[in-house]
Design a protein around this motif. Structure first.
Motif, short mmCIF file in Angstrom:
data_model
loop_
_atom_site.label_atom_id
_atom_site.label_comp_id
_atom_site.label_asym_id
_atom_site.label_seq_id
_atom_site.Cartn_x
_atom_site.Cartn_y
_atom_site.Cartn_z
N GLN A 51 0.81 -1.23 0.00
CA GLN A 51 0.00 0.00 0.00
C GLN A 51 0.83 1.27 0.00
O GLN A 51 0.31 2.35 -0.28
N CYS A 89 -10.94 0.09 2.62
CA CYS A 89 -9.49 0.03 2.47
C CYS A 89 -8.99 1.37 1.96
O CYS A 89 -9.59 1.95 1.05
N LEU A 90 -7.90 1.85 2.54
CA LEU A 90 -7.31 3.13 2.09
C LEU A 90 -6.94 3.09 0.62
O LEU A 90 -6.90 4.13 -0.03
N HIS A 131 -7.39 -9.20 6.12
CA HIS A 131 -7.32 -8.08 5.16
C HIS A 131 -5.88 -7.76 4.78
O HIS A 131 -5.54 -7.63 3.60
N HIS A 135 -3.54 -8.39 1.25
CA HIS A 135 -2.77 -7.38 0.51
C HIS A 135 -1.43 -7.93 0.02
O HIS A 135 -0.96 -7.59 -1.05
N GLU A 159 -10.01 2.51 7.53
CA GLU A 159 -9.19 1.54 6.78
C GLU A 159 -8.89 0.36 7.66
O GLU A 159 -8.71 0.47 8.86
N MET A 160 -8.86 -0.81 7.04
CA MET A 160 -8.48 -2.00 7.80
C MET A 160 -6.98 -2.10 7.86
O MET A 160 -6.32 -2.61 7.10
NI NI Z 1 -6.46 -2.38 2.82
#
Ligand code: NI
Length: 160
Positions: A51, A89-90, A131, A135, A159-160
């Motif tokens: 991310q 999610c962000l 989560h 990713h 966000e998670m």
């Molecule tokens: Ni996420």
């Protein structure tokens, strides 16, 4: 220490399978510190290295009221039960969805010193573990959405 830019769809780094961390050297320690800063700056529960544009198997999770957990090369070793819940999610700003997650998730990983750790998560921690580990495999929560009416356009939520 720095707050890093969050990658959002359709950034291809979000879809790559992240590489195992071989050595917990200074650059990895700095990356973890920056990830924790970025987690806090976004008031998020979890953040995975892809991310912030780094394709390595590292995730940080902070359930409100608990200490930050750093997971290096995490692996889900057991899942139990099923529940439907809301998720965001962000990296997918402006949406919120309804998906199925496990009730209990057991994970094996290394901590930032390289020591093997085992975690058993329930509630929010179980959700965050699934989560964030998703990713690292290039999977986003939207991939678990079963029908288009389970995805809602909203202001970004937690966000998670
Ligand atoms: Ni996420």
């Amino acid at each position: 220490m720095a707050v890093l830019r969050i990658r959002t769809l359709p950034d291809p780094v979000l879809r790559q399978k992240a590489k195992r961390v071989a050595k917990l050297d200074d650059s990895v320690q700095k990356l973890i510190d920056d990830m924790i800063d970025t987690l806090h700056a976004n008031s998020a529960v979890g953040l995975a290295a892809p991310q912030i544009g780094v394709s390595l198997r590292i995730a940080v999770i902070e359930v409100p009221g608990e200490e930050v957990i750093t997971l290096i090369n995490p692996l889900v070793i057991k899942r139990k039960g099923e529940r439907v819940l809301g998720e965001a999610c962000l990296s997918v700003p402006g949406y919120h969805g309804e998906i199925k997650r496990s009730l209990i998730v057991k994970v094996k990983a290394q901590d930032r010193q390289g020591k093997e750790i085992r975690l058993k998560g329930e509630e929010l921690l179980a959700q965050a573990l699934e989560h964030e580990i998703d990713h690292l495999n290039g999977t986003l929560y939207i991939d678990h959405i079963e029908s288009p009416e389970k995805l809602f356009k909203v202001e970004p939520v937690q966000e998670m």
